[in-house]
Design a protein around this motif. Structure first.
Motif, PDB file in Angstrom:
ATOM      1  N   SER A 291       0.830  -1.200   0.000  1.00 46.65           N
ATOM      2  CA  SER A 291       0.000   0.000   0.000  1.00 46.65           C
ATOM      3  C   SER A 291       0.867   1.252   0.000  1.00 46.65           C
ATOM      4  O   SER A 291       2.016   1.232   0.449  1.00 46.65           O
ATOM      5  N   PHE A 292       0.286   2.325  -0.494  1.00 48.37           N
ATOM      6  CA  PHE A 292       0.973   3.615  -0.566  1.00 48.37           C
ATOM      7  C   PHE A 292       0.066   4.675   0.045  1.00 48.37           C
ATOM      8  O   PHE A 292      -1.058   4.895  -0.432  1.00 48.37           O
ATOM      9  N   PHE A 293       0.527   5.314   1.112  1.00 51.10           N
ATOM     10  CA  PHE A 293      -0.251   6.336   1.816  1.00 51.10           C
ATOM     11  C   PHE A 293       0.392   7.699   1.604  1.00 51.10           C
ATOM     12  O   PHE A 293       1.606   7.859   1.774  1.00 51.10           O
ATOM     13  N   LEU A 294      -0.416   8.673   1.223  1.00 45.70           N
ATOM     14  CA  LEU A 294       0.063  10.046   0.999  1.00 45.70           C
ATOM     15  C   LEU A 294      -0.780  11.007   1.816  1.00 45.70           C
ATOM     16  O   LEU A 294      -2.012  10.885   1.844  1.00 45.70           O
ATOM     17  N   GLN A 295      -0.120  11.944   2.489  1.00 49.13           N
ATOM     18  CA  GLN A 295      -0.819  12.989   3.232  1.00 49.13           C
ATOM     19  C   GLN A 295      -0.200  14.343   2.906  1.00 49.13           C
ATOM     20  O   GLN A 295       1.018  14.510   2.997  1.00 49.13           O
ATOM     21  N   ASN A 296      -1.050  15.277   2.530  1.00 46.73           N
ATOM     22  CA  ASN A 296      -0.589  16.624   2.178  1.00 46.73           C
ATOM     23  C   ASN A 296      -1.309  17.655   3.035  1.00 46.73           C
ATOM     24  O   ASN A 296      -2.543  17.635   3.148  1.00 46.73           O
TER      25      ASN A 296
ATOM     26  N   THR B 125       4.158  17.418   2.217  1.00 46.01           N
ATOM     27  CA  THR B 125       3.710  16.082   1.836  1.00 46.01           C
ATOM     28  C   THR B 125       4.542  14.992   2.494  1.00 46.01           C
ATOM     29  O   THR B 125       5.779  15.039   2.472  1.00 46.01           O
ATOM     30  N   ASP B 126       3.856  14.026   3.086  1.00 45.35           N
ATOM     31  CA  ASP B 126       4.485  12.817   3.623  1.00 45.35           C
ATOM     32  C   ASP B 126       3.937  11.607   2.883  1.00 45.35           C
ATOM     33  O   ASP B 126       2.739  11.550   2.560  1.00 45.35           O
ATOM     34  N   THR B 127       4.796  10.622   2.613  1.00 45.72           N
ATOM     35  CA  THR B 127       4.340   9.387   1.988  1.00 45.72           C
ATOM     36  C   THR B 127       4.860   8.196   2.781  1.00 45.72           C
ATOM     37  O   THR B 127       5.937   8.251   3.382  1.00 45.72           O
ATOM     38  N   THR B 128       4.089   7.128   2.766  1.00 49.62           N
ATOM     39  CA  THR B 128       4.473   5.897   3.448  1.00 49.62           C
ATOM     40  C   THR B 128       4.102   4.710   2.569  1.00 49.62           C
ATOM     41  O   THR B 128       2.951   4.595   2.138  1.00 49.62           O
ATOM     42  N   THR B 129       5.064   3.852   2.307  1.00 48.15           N
ATOM     43  CA  THR B 129       4.831   2.613   1.559  1.00 48.15           C
ATOM     44  C   THR B 129       4.902   1.450   2.535  1.00 48.15           C
ATOM     45  O   THR B 129       5.885   1.296   3.257  1.00 48.15           O
ATOM     46  N   ARG B 130       3.855   0.621   2.563  1.00 44.39           N
ATOM     47  CA  ARG B 130       3.783  -0.482   3.513  1.00 44.39           C
ATOM     48  C   ARG B 130       3.783  -1.825   2.773  1.00 44.39           C
ATOM     49  O   ARG B 130       3.158  -1.967   1.722  1.00 44.39           O
ATOM     50  N   PHE B 131       4.456  -2.789   3.368  1.00 47.16           N
ATOM     51  CA  PHE B 131       4.424  -4.175   2.906  1.00 47.16           C
ATOM     52  C   PHE B 131       3.947  -5.013   4.091  1.00 47.16           C
ATOM     53  O   PHE B 131       4.666  -5.149   5.084  1.00 47.16           O
ATOM     54  N   THR B 132       2.730  -5.551   3.996  1.00 45.24           N
ATOM     55  CA  THR B 132       2.129  -6.189   5.177  1.00 45.24           C
ATOM     56  C   THR B 132       1.509  -7.538   4.840  1.00 45.24           C
ATOM     57  O   THR B 132       1.125  -7.809   3.699  1.00 45.24           O
ATOM     58  N   LEU B 133       1.397  -8.350   5.886  1.00 45.04           N
ATOM     59  CA  LEU B 133       0.587  -9.556   5.830  1.00 45.04           C
ATOM     60  C   LEU B 133      -0.768  -9.236   6.448  1.00 45.04           C
ATOM     61  O   LEU B 133      -0.840  -8.515   7.452  1.00 45.04           O
ATOM     62  N   VAL B 134      -1.821  -9.771   5.877  1.00 47.32           N
ATOM     63  CA  VAL B 134      -3.181  -9.472   6.310  1.00 47.32           C
ATOM     64  C   VAL B 134      -3.879 -10.779   6.679  1.00 47.32           C
ATOM     65  O   VAL B 134      -3.876 -11.738   5.887  1.00 47.32           O
ATOM     66  N   TYR B 135      -4.460 -10.799   7.863  1.00 52.18           N
ATOM     67  CA  TYR B 135      -5.245 -11.964   8.285  1.00 52.18           C
ATOM     68  C   TYR B 135      -6.704 -11.555   8.422  1.00 52.18           C
ATOM     69  O   TYR B 135      -7.053 -10.673   9.220  1.00 52.18           O
TER      70      TYR B 135
END
Length: 297
Positions: A269-274, A285-295
């Motif tokens: 996922s890619f999260f952006l906040q401005n 602007t801040d951005t966050t890229t996440r690599f996650t496992l989902v249950y």
């Protein structure tokens, strides 16, 4: 004379056609019954059954309609009998993230979401944490908790009440509460694609890292998009925009989720906040890229 003979001929043709309608073969009827648990599978099986048994098309449609009616009655009865603690579903996520903007770091991302559906209400609780320390010093810290409550006027049209709290010291605030009322409508609502829009007035109360507080009356618009690319893969986009206050805030959360095995999935996922008016010395602007496992549960 032609009219006099045409009417009896038509009257005879209707019962003749009905009399020659073929019953659904037992094996085909059993196959349709077996697919009833999944609406998408039921539709596919019924279409194939009608192509291979064209003389039984009307009977197949009647069987499918009866199965759908039975499933809807069972769904309504189940929702009506549930207590507050019953009927919740959700997911938990854990993984890593990498960020850019006011911080450049890699850390741990944890999240959870719970949703309860009833005949008229939909309640969603969500929370997320991004956190990291470098050499004992916190280099990333973001917390979010939110509650979305929808009252459904129809399958597509609903009223909403939203409350959320977040903390992001590296974006300049120690606490920000947001409350919004409004209306939402699903422009597209199919098993494959869902597109909804929301809007309404909002309030926000913010406490800043450098000191001081603000309380704003603003507006909020948001969009939600779901694309079920295949049986195991989904693309989602959730965006919101608070405008008219001391600072306008735009957020976008884009994700691609793929099932791995059973209830376990992988997500990027890619999260952006401005922030239109960031605090002194901070980027907008801040951005966050996440690599996650989902249950899922």
């Amino acid at each position: 004379m032609r009219i006099l003979f045409a009417v009896p001929a038509l009257a005879l043709a209707v019962p003749f056609a009905a009399a020659h309608a073929e019953p659904v073969p037992a094996s085909v009827a059993a196959m349709i019954d077996a697919a009833a648990a999944d609406p998408a599978s039921l539709k596919t099986v019924a279409e194939i059954a009608k192509k291979t048994n064209p003389g039984s098309a009307a009977e197949i449609d009647a069987q499918v309609a009866a199965l759908n009616k039975k499933a809807e009655e069972a769904r309504v009865a189940k929702l009506e009998s549930q207590s507050f603690t019953e009927g919740w579903s959700g997911e938990g996520t854990i993984g890593a993230f990498t960020s850019s903007g006011n911080t450049s770091s890699t850390g741990v991302a944890i999240g959870a979401k719970l949703t309860k559906q009833s005949l008229k209400w939909e309640n969603t609780l969500a929370g997320a944490v991004n956190y990291q320390k470098d050499n004992g010093v916190t280099s990333q810290e973001r917390y979010f908790i939110g509650n979305d409550l929808h009252y459904k006027f129809s399958p597509r049209f609903y009223a909403l009440a939203i409350v959320s709290w977040e903390r992001d010291t590296f974006a300049g605030f120690t606490s920000r509460f947001s409350e919004s009322l409004g209306l939402g409508y699903k422009l597209i609502d199919t098993p494959k694609v869902v597109l909804g829009l929301e809007g309404g007035p909002a309030l926000r109360q913010t406490s800043y890292v450098i000191g001081g507080n603000s309380s704003d009356f603003s507006g909020r618009v948001a969009g939600n998009f779901i694309w079920n690319i295949g049986p195991t893969t989904a693309f989602t986009e959730t965006a919101s925009y608070f405008f008219g206050g001391e600072t306008n805030t735009f957020t976008s959360d884009t994700a691609l989720t793929t099932k791995l095995y059973g209830s376990l999935s992988a997500r990027i996922s890619f999260f952006l906040q401005n922030e239109s008016n960031p605090q002194p010395g901070l980027e907008a602007t801040d951005t966050t890229t996440r690599f996650t496992l989902v249950y899922g549960f």
